[in-house]
Design a protein around this motif. Structure first.
Motif: not given
Length: 294
Positions: A287-294
């Motif tokens: 999860a830390l390796a991908v951009p946030s979609n929030a």
């Protein structure tokens, strides 16, 4: 960037005296029928929960082990008990977190389940920092492998994968819950080379509307009618020994099996097993390796 993990679970009452408040929270403040409250209280009492709750202790052991594995602060947030999800978020922010990984101890997404956790996190954050929320991890290879290893010794049995039922209306809404559950079950069955397996739901609530079927008690009766005499239960929608496991399966399903003359077993739950904590750590790192979609 300073990172923290908010590890979320449904929650359980700490003591028997907390059951009324806990049940009221689940009901969202709606009136609680006295007979249902009495039934729930008796279930917890029969499981030996009076002044402390080993079910919550499992979550704490998982949290502590995940924190050691990641080398990052991990905070527990309960959907229906203490510490609340909002309290976990505030603790993470107070520690200087510049981004938060939101991870629920439930692999499969539904708007009625995981969607509710995410909403609580987002409401608590109010945009104050970056959120990396894991919506589902039902295809996680390590999770599949862990459960496959637990069913392999009984692969000659008819394996029944189970998960918490939800109102059937979610199917009309296009909710992915059932599809994800079946995807997980198929993957475990294939990895463990099972010859016979099926899927059923459990823990339906009395809400007056149709819930996803078949229910495990009815399913056991149907399997018996088909000539099955040896069943192994493998919960895929749960990862710890909560009430739905200790009571709904270990008591109610076991009683039904005895009535039918079925041999019934259940796999050991992941709980705070180091192999399971390693799986959770991998999910958080990804999860830390991908951009946030929030």
């Amino acid at each position: 960037m300073k990172t923290a993990v908010v590890l979320m679970a449904y929650g359980s009452p700490d003591r028997i005296e907390d059951v009324p408040a806990y049940y009221s929270d689940i009901r969202g403040g709606r009136p609680v029928r006295p007979e249902l409250l009495e039934e729930l209280t008796e279930r917890y009492r029969r499981l030996g929960i009076e002044d402390s709750n080993p079910l919550n202790e499992i979550t704490e052991r998982t949290r502590a082990a995940l924190e050691r594995e990641l080398g990052l602060p991990v905070f527990t947030g309960m959907k229906h008990w203490r510490p609340r999800i909002a309290e976990a978020v505030e603790a993470a922010l107070a520690g200087g977190a510049e981004r938060i990984v939101g991870l629920v101890l439930a692999p499969h997404y539904s708007r009625l389940s995981i969607g509710g956790y995410r909403q609580q996190v987002e409401d608590a954050l109010a945009g104050r920092t970056e959120l990396l929320f894991v919506d589902s991890w039902h295809r996680e290879p390590g999770f599949i492998e862990l459960l496959a290893r637990r069913v392999e010794p009984r692969r000659a049995s008819h394996v029944v994968f189970t998960a918490h039922s939800l109102p059937a209306r979610i199917l009309e809404e296009g909710d992915p819950y059932e599809d994800q559950l079946l995807e997980t079950s198929r993957a475990i069955a294939q990895r463990a080379a099972l010859s016979e397996w099926s899927f059923s739901y459990q823990s339906e609530s009395a809400t007056g509307e149709p819930w996803l079927q078949p229910d495990i008690l009815d399913h056991l009766s149907a399997l018996h009618a088909q000539g099955v005499d040896d069943v192994l239960l493998c919960p895929v929608g749960f990862v710890a020994d909560h009430l739905e496991i200790r009571w709904d399966l270990d008591v109610e399903a076991a009683e039904r099996a005895r009535e039918l003359g079925l041999r019934l077993g259940r796999v050991e739950m992941p709980n705070a097993d180091p192999a399971f904590v390693h799986v959770l750590a991998g999910i958080a790192r990804r999860a830390l390796a991908v951009p946030s979609n929030a």
